[in-house]
Design a protein around this motif. Structure first.
Motif, mmCIF file in Angstrom:
data_model
loop_
_atom_site.group_PDB
_atom_site.id
_atom_site.type_symbol
_atom_site.label_atom_id
_atom_site.label_comp_id
_atom_site.label_asym_id
_atom_site.label_seq_id
_atom_site.Cartn_x
_atom_site.Cartn_y
_atom_site.Cartn_z
ATOM 1 N N MET A 201 53.305 -19.907 62.122
ATOM 2 C CA MET A 201 52.499 -20.741 61.588
ATOM 3 C C MET A 201 51.164 -20.096 61.832
ATOM 4 O O MET A 201 50.440 -20.261 60.784
ATOM 5 N N SER A 202 50.793 -19.105 62.870
ATOM 6 C CA SER A 202 49.518 -18.340 62.717
ATOM 7 C C SER A 202 49.377 -17.623 61.383
ATOM 8 O O SER A 202 48.400 -17.345 61.164
ATOM 9 N N PHE A 203 50.678 -16.858 60.969
ATOM 10 C CA PHE A 203 50.822 -16.050 59.735
ATOM 11 C C PHE A 203 50.276 -16.891 58.561
ATOM 12 O O PHE A 203 49.455 -16.410 57.561
ATOM 13 N N VAL A 204 50.729 -17.962 58.548
ATOM 14 C CA VAL A 204 50.486 -19.043 57.370
ATOM 15 C C VAL A 204 49.017 -19.396 57.319
ATOM 16 O O VAL A 204 48.397 -19.454 56.456
ATOM 17 N N ARG A 205 48.525 -19.491 58.656
ATOM 18 C CA ARG A 205 47.017 -20.117 58.664
ATOM 19 C C ARG A 205 46.141 -18.835 58.346
ATOM 20 O O ARG A 205 45.128 -19.285 57.792
ATOM 21 N N LEU A 206 46.695 -17.699 58.943
ATOM 22 C CA LEU A 206 45.834 -16.478 58.245
ATOM 23 C C LEU A 206 45.700 -16.288 56.855
ATOM 24 O O LEU A 206 44.700 -16.137 56.389
ATOM 25 N N ILE A 207 46.975 -16.329 56.167
ATOM 26 C CA ILE A 207 47.046 -16.414 54.729
ATOM 27 C C ILE A 207 46.220 -17.599 54.198
ATOM 28 O O ILE A 207 45.336 -17.427 53.051
ATOM 29 N N PHE A 208 46.145 -18.765 54.715
ATOM 30 C CA PHE A 208 45.272 -19.774 54.100
ATOM 31 C C PHE A 208 43.714 -19.607 54.291
ATOM 32 O O PHE A 208 43.022 -19.654 53.158
ATOM 33 N N CYS A 209 43.356 -19.016 55.280
ATOM 34 C CA CYS A 209 42.146 -18.721 55.587
ATOM 35 C C CYS A 209 41.446 -17.591 54.797
ATOM 36 O O CYS A 209 40.418 -17.441 54.157
ATOM 37 N N VAL A 210 42.532 -16.611 54.381
ATOM 38 C CA VAL A 210 42.296 -15.460 53.640
ATOM 39 C C VAL A 210 41.826 -15.841 52.159
ATOM 40 O O VAL A 210 40.923 -15.558 51.438
ATOM 41 N N ALA A 211 42.808 -16.836 51.637
ATOM 42 C CA ALA A 211 42.618 -17.354 50.326
ATOM 43 C C ALA A 211 41.322 -18.114 50.135
ATOM 44 O O ALA A 211 40.760 -18.077 49.349
ATOM 45 N N GLY A 212 41.036 -18.783 51.055
ATOM 46 C CA GLY A 212 39.938 -19.787 51.037
ATOM 47 C C GLY A 212 38.639 -18.731 50.989
ATOM 48 O O GLY A 212 37.673 -18.936 50.064
ATOM 49 N N VAL A 213 38.447 -17.733 52.016
ATOM 50 C CA VAL A 213 37.436 -17.050 52.016
ATOM 51 C C VAL A 213 37.194 -16.302 50.665
ATOM 52 O O VAL A 213 36.202 -16.071 50.170
ATOM 53 N N TYR A 214 38.476 -15.604 50.259
ATOM 54 C CA TYR A 214 38.438 -14.815 48.752
ATOM 55 C C TYR A 214 37.797 -15.605 47.714
ATOM 56 O O TYR A 214 36.882 -15.534 46.933
ATOM 57 N N SER A 215 38.517 -17.004 47.576
ATOM 58 C CA SER A 215 38.158 -17.670 46.295
ATOM 59 C C SER A 215 36.574 -18.179 46.275
ATOM 60 O O SER A 215 35.886 -18.060 45.370
ATOM 61 N N MET A 216 36.311 -18.640 47.557
ATOM 62 C CA MET A 216 35.221 -19.100 47.655
ATOM 63 C C MET A 216 33.842 -18.043 47.593
ATOM 64 O O MET A 216 32.736 -18.454 46.943
ATOM 65 N N PHE A 217 33.956 -16.910 48.335
ATOM 66 C CA PHE A 217 32.876 -16.355 48.398
ATOM 67 C C PHE A 217 32.982 -15.123 47.409
ATOM 68 O O PHE A 217 31.767 -14.413 47.209
ATOM 69 N N LEU A 218 34.002 -14.937 46.593
ATOM 70 C CA LEU A 218 33.911 -13.921 45.231
ATOM 71 C C LEU A 218 32.754 -14.943 44.300
ATOM 72 O O LEU A 218 32.276 -14.246 43.902
ATOM 73 N N TRP A 219 33.305 -16.207 44.146
ATOM 74 C CA TRP A 219 32.341 -16.780 43.549
ATOM 75 C C TRP A 219 31.003 -16.971 43.790
ATOM 76 O O TRP A 219 29.954 -17.012 43.081
ATOM 77 N N TRP A 220 30.623 -16.969 45.196
ATOM 78 C CA TRP A 220 29.336 -17.056 45.852
ATOM 79 C C TRP A 220 28.735 -15.876 45.607
ATOM 80 O O TRP A 220 27.593 -16.024 45.264
ATOM 81 N N ALA A 221 29.357 -14.868 45.761
ATOM 82 C CA ALA A 221 28.566 -13.464 45.307
ATOM 83 C C ALA A 221 27.987 -13.299 43.840
ATOM 84 O O ALA A 221 27.085 -12.824 43.911
ATOM 85 N N ILE A 222 28.914 -13.638 43.036
ATOM 86 C CA ILE A 222 28.652 -13.617 41.840
ATOM 87 C C ILE A 222 27.312 -14.460 41.487
ATOM 88 O O ILE A 222 26.340 -14.051 40.770
ATOM 89 N N VAL A 223 27.401 -15.708 41.959
ATOM 90 C CA VAL A 223 25.968 -16.625 41.770
ATOM 91 C C VAL A 223 25.168 -16.000 42.396
ATOM 92 O O VAL A 223 23.664 -15.878 41.894
ATOM 93 N N GLN A 224 25.123 -15.133 43.865
ATOM 94 C CA GLN A 224 23.922 -14.740 44.489
ATOM 95 C C GLN A 224 23.352 -13.571 43.780
ATOM 96 O O GLN A 224 22.187 -13.568 43.774
ATOM 97 N N GLU A 225 24.242 -12.750 43.104
ATOM 98 C CA GLU A 225 23.557 -11.685 42.209
ATOM 99 C C GLU A 225 22.757 -12.105 40.896
ATOM 100 O O GLU A 225 21.688 -11.720 40.583
ATOM 101 N N ARG A 226 23.292 -13.432 40.574
ATOM 102 C CA ARG A 226 22.597 -14.085 39.363
ATOM 103 C C ARG A 226 21.165 -14.454 40.023
ATOM 104 O O ARG A 226 20.195 -14.512 39.286
ATOM 105 N N LEU A 227 21.241 -14.966 41.234
ATOM 106 C CA LEU A 227 19.920 -15.463 41.797
ATOM 107 C C LEU A 227 18.845 -14.285 41.975
ATOM 108 O O LEU A 227 17.701 -14.865 42.161
ATOM 109 N N SER A 228 19.349 -13.087 42.178
ATOM 110 C CA SER A 228 18.656 -12.146 42.385
ATOM 111 C C SER A 228 17.554 -11.426 40.976
ATOM 112 O O SER A 228 17.112 -10.547 41.253
ATOM 113 N N VAL A 229 18.180 -12.091 39.880
ATOM 114 C CA VAL A 229 17.314 -11.271 38.690
ATOM 115 C C VAL A 229 16.377 -12.560 38.015
ATOM 116 O O VAL A 229 16.669 -13.683 38.490
ATOM 117 N N PRO A 230 15.358 -12.233 36.859
ATOM 118 C CA PRO A 230 14.451 -13.156 36.724
ATOM 119 C C PRO A 230 15.069 -14.252 35.942
ATOM 120 O O PRO A 230 16.125 -14.266 35.220
#
Length: 402
Positions: free
Chosen positions: A1-30
Motif C-alpha cells: 500500500m505504501s508503494f502504491v501511495r508513493l507512485i500516486f504521489c510521484v505521478a501527481g507531483v510530476y504532472s502538476m509541477f512540470l506544467w507549473w514550471a513551464i508556466v512559471q518560466e513564461r511568467l518570467s519574460v515580458p
C-alpha cells in the motif's frame, strides 16, 4: 500500500509541477501591452504567491471536508486535537492497561493529554513556515531575471544541502552516510554547471534582449541570481525541516498543514501588498507610495496576456501542493526532495525543448553529476522501502502463527 501511495504521489507531483514550471518560466519574460506599443515583465512575486496560496488553502479545505469522518468534529478535522493522546489511550485500552494512561476525576476516567501538544505552539509553527514561504518565493522568482531557467532548476537541486543542514542545526537529526555522498555529488554537479555556463545561456543575451530592462546584462548578473537562489534555498531548508518536526510532534495530516500554512501565507502576503509601503527590492518592487496590489492589478489590465498563465500557475500549484503534502506526511522531507529533484531533471529537459535553451558540454556534465547523485538516493530509498515491506510481511506472518 505504501508503494502504491508513493507512485500516486510521484505521478501527481510530476504532472502538476512540470506544467507549473513551464508556466512559471513564461511568467518570467515580458508581456506585450494591450496597445501593442511596449512590453514589460510581471514583477509582483507576492501577487503570484497570494493567488496560489489562496487556491491551495481552498483546495486543502475541500479535501479535508470531503474526507472528514462522521465521528470527527470540525475542530478535529482541521487538526486541533491531540492525536498522540488518542492513540496512546486506544492502545492502552486494547491492551487492558488503561491505568497507565488515564486518571480519574470525580469518578470519570479521562486520558492524560500529551504535554507536547499545544494549539498555540502548532499555530506558531504554521506561522513560522508561512513567513519563510512568503519571503522565499520572491527570491526564487527574482533569480529568473538574472540566470536561465535550466540554471535555476539545477540550482534548486541543491535543496538537499539546506534541508540536511537545517535538520542538523535546528533539530539535531542525523542521516545515513549515503545521504552525505548525495549532497557532495549534487554540490559538485551544480558548481560544474554554473562554472561552465556560456553567455548565450544567460538571460543577459537573447532573453534579456527582448526585455525592457538591462538588469540581466550586467557583469554580475549570474552572481546576483546565484545569491537570490541561495537565499531561496536556505529558507526552503528551514521550511522543510520545520515541517518534519511538526509532523512528528503533532501527528497532523499533510492537508491540514497545507490548509493552515497557505491560509497564513495568503494573509501575510495580502497585508504586505495592500499597504502603501516603500519599494523593497525583490519583495515589493513596485512600492514608492502605492500598494503592490494596485500595481499588480494595473499591470494585468494593461497586459491581459498575463491572465492565462497566472490562472494556470495558481491552479497547478494548488493541486500540486496536495500531492506535496501527502508525500511530506507519509514519507518525510528528504523523500519529497528526492522526488522533486528527479522532477526537476524532466523540468530542465522540457524547458530546453520548449524554450530552446542551449547547454554547453560542461553544463551537461554538471547536470549528469547532479542526477547521478539523485539516482543514488532513489536507489537506496527503493531498497529501504523493499526491506521494510519484507519486515512487515514477516511480522504479519509471526502474528498469524500465534
Amino acid at each position: 500500500m505504501s508503494f502504491v501511495r508513493l507512485i500516486f504521489c510521484v505521478a501527481g507531483v510530476y504532472s502538476m509541477f512540470l506544467w507549473w514550471a513551464i508556466v512559471q518560466e513564461r511568467l518570467s519574460v515580458p508581456f506585450q501591452s494591450i496597445d501593442g506599443e511596449s512590453s514589460d515583465k510581471f514583477r509582483s512575486a507576492l501577487f503570484l504567491g497570494t493567488c496560489q496560496s489562496f487556491l491551495s488553502s481552498l483546495s486543502a479545505l475541500i479535501y479535508i471536508l470531503l474526507r472528514k469522518k462522521k465521528s470527527e468534529t470540525l475542530i478535529q478535522a482541521l487538526g486541533f486535537h491531540d492525536k498522540n493522546s488518542e492513540e496512546a489511550t486506544t492502545a492502552a485500552i486494547s491492551n487492558g492497561k488503561t491505568h497507565t494512561h488515564t486518571h480519574h476525576t470525580n469518578g470519570v476516567m479521562k486520558a492524560k493529554s500529551n504535554t507536547r501538544f499545544s494549539s498555540k505552539a502548532l499555530l506558531l509553527g504554521y506561522a513560522q513556515c508561512a513567513t519563510f514561504i512568503t519571503f522565499a518565493a520572491p527570491f526564487g522568482f527574482a533569480a529568473l531575471s538574472y540566470i536561465s531557467y535550466p540554471a535555476m532548476v539545477l540550482g534548486k537541486s541543491c535543496k538537499l544541502v539546506p534541508v540536511m543542514i537545517m535538520n542538523v542545526l535546528l533539530y539535531r537529526r542525523k542521516f545515513a552516510p549515503h545521504k552525505y555522498l548525495v549532497v557532495l555529488m549534487v554540490t559538485i554537479g551544480i558548481t560544474v554547471f554554473m562554472g561552465f555556463g556560456s553567455d548565450n545561456q544567460k538571460p543577459g543575451s537573447k532573453k534579456a534582449a527582448s526585455s525592457s530592462t538591462n538588469a540581466a546584462s550586467t557583469p554580475y548578473a549570474s552572481l546576483i541570481g546565484a545569491v537570490y537562489l541561495l537565499i531561496n534555498l536556505v529558507l526552503d531548508g528551514a521550511i522543510n525541516s520545520s515541517q518534519d518536526e511538526m509532523f512528528s510532534r503533532y501527528k497532523i495530516s499533510g492537508q491540514q498543514m497545507m490548509l493552515w500554512i497557505n491560509l497564513m501565507c495568503t494573509c501575510i502576503s495580502f497585508i504586505l501588498m495592500a499597504l502603501p509601503l516603500p519599494s523593497i527590492p525583490v519583495l515589493l518592487p513596485s512600492g514608492n507610495g502605492k500598494s503592490e496590489l494596485v500595481a499588480a492589478w494595473t499591470f494585468i489590465q494593461q497586459h491581459p496576456l498575463v491572465i492565462s498563465p497566472l490562472i494556470e500557475f495558481s491552479i497547478t500549484g494548488a493541486l500540486g501542493q496536495l500531492f506535496i503534502f501527502e508525500t511530506l506526511q507519509h514519507f518525510g522531507s528528504l523523500t519529497l526532495v528526492t522526488i522533486t529533484l528527479t522532477r526537476k531533471m524532466f523540468t530542465m529537459l522540457l524547458s530546453v525543448v520548449v524554450y530552446n535553451h542551449q547547454l554547453t558540454p560542461g553544463q551537461r556534465l554538471g547536470a549528469a553529476i547532479v542526477f547521478a547523485g539523485i539516482s543514488v538516493e532513489a536507489f537506496v530509498k527503493r531498497n529501504d522501502i523493499h526491506a521494510k515491506r519484507v519486515l512487515q510481511e514477516r511480522e504479519k506472518a509471526k502474528l498469524k502463527s500465534l
